[in-house]
Structure formats: C-alpha cells, structure tokens
Design a protein around this motif. Structure first.
Motif: not given
Lengths: 118, 107
Positions: A108-110, B95-96, B91, B100, B36, A61, A99, A47, A37, A104-105, B89, B87, A50, A43-45, A95, B34, B98, A39
């Motif tokens: 998460w990594g840091q 693409p999954r 699934t 905004q 978050y 994507s 899954e 995807w 993911v 869903s995720f 999302q 957020y 995977i 801004k937002g997330l 990130y 989902n 999100f 960011q």
C-alpha cells in the motif's frame, strides 16, 4: 524494497481539477494491477478501481465510474487518480495498492489526503 | 455487486483472549476473501489472502477460514499491537468490495 509512494496532501476548491500519483519501485510495474481505495474521515475502505499498467486495462466500481479517471505512465512507473471537477464529498484519504495473490492488496502507498473546501 | 457484512462492528477484548471476527458475502465467493488490519493514521496491512493463506511476515496467531459465503478471522491470543480495525474484502468479482470493518478495542 517494493514500495508505492504517493503524492502529497492536496487542498482544493469545489469545481477544481486534481490528479494524484502513486509511484511504484522495487518490482516490475507493468506486471501487477494497481488499485485505488477511498477512506472518508472516520469511515471504512471503499474500492474505487484498478488498472493493469501492462495494457492499461481499467476496471471501475459503479460508484466511481464517471467520477474519476485511473491511468498509468509506465515510463515513470506511476499510476494516477484524477478528478475533473471536485466536490466537497471527495474529501478523503486515497490509497493506492498493488494487487497480489488472489486479488489481495499486498503493498500500500502511504495515502494522499484530499481536502475540498470553499 | 457483492455485499460484504462483518460482525461484530466493534468488539472489546483483553490481551491473551481468543477473538473471532466473521465476514459474510451476499453470494458465494469461493475462497476469494482477504483480511486486512488498519491502525489509526496508517495504511491497511494484508493479513490473510485466499481465505486462509497467511501473508508473509504476519504472526501465526492470525488465521482465516471459510468458503462460499461465510468466513472467519481468528486471533488466537490477542497482543497489545493487535488492537485495530479489521476489514474483509472479496476478490471474486469487481468491484472488489470491503466489509464495513470491525473495531477491536481493549477491554
């Protein structure tokens, strides 16, 4: 403890290549999809894609297809995100995430901060 | 690709308030939705999966509902630690995507 640990921050120049990593532990790495993911600052997330380490099935994507490569090395329980030629617009936090139920995720990594600047 | 639209984009509320955030999909996604929570400088945290299932360890003041194209996240009584960005999302397909994001701020 189930966790994903990402590699450290990177500072690169435009045109350089880069591979960042995401190491899973505490669970069977080959049994869960791992996603990436983006960011961008403030801004937002977004995807990106995977990979299923069990058979290397990978989905991207359309926004990122051809721009990055997602891979995994099951021998060290590590997923990767790589660029062959970075652009300034690739500067962002990246990130990885595992899954879980219903896509869903849950873990998460840091995050890995990538800065691309001349 | 499925587009996810959240409303509002930002929201001011007080501790103890009941808050609802909405997420709309550009096509039906069944219950493949989902939610978050993300705090500044931190990775996102899963709150709700499959539209209404509470992730383990998440306080019960968080709840989700909806199916098809319209979904809501409700926080029944805001706590100080809930001020963050939320957020949604989908699934249902790749693409999954999100939403905004909705920034929840202290009034």
């Amino acid at each position: 403890e189930v966790q994903l640990v990402q590699s450290g921050a990177e500072v690169k120049k435009p045109g350089e290549s880069l591979k960042i990593s995401c190491k899973g532990s505490g669970y069977t790495f080959t049994s869960y999809w791992i996603g990436w993911v983006r960011q961008m600052p403030g801004k937002g997330l977004e995807w990106m894609g995977i990979i299923y380490p069990g058979d290397s099935d990978t989905r991207y994507s359309p926004s990122f297809q051809g721009q990055v490569t997602i891979s995994a090395d099951n021998s060290i329980s590590t997923a990767y995100l790589q660029w062959s030629s970075l652009k300034a617009s690739d500067s962002a936090m990246y990130y990885c995430a595992r899954e879980y139920a219903a896509g869903s995720f849950d873990i998460w990594g840091q995050g890995t901060m990538v800065t691309v600047s001349s | 690709d499925i587009q996810m639209t959240q409303s509002p984009s930002s929201l001011s509320a007080s501790v103890g308030d009941r808050v609802t955030i909405t997420c709309r999909a550009s096509q039906s996604i069944s219950t493949s939705l989902n939610w978050y929570q993300q705090k500044p400088g931190k990775a996102p945290k899963l709150l709700i999966y499959a539209a209404s299932s509470l992730q383990s360890g998440v306080p019960s003041r968080f709840s989700g509902s909806g199916s098809g194209t319209d979904f809501t996240l409700t926080i029944s009584s805001l706590q100080p630690e809930d001020f963050a960005t939320y957020y949604c999302q989908q699934t249902y397909s790749t693409p999954r995507s999100f939403g905004q994001g909705t920034k929840l701020e202290i009034k």
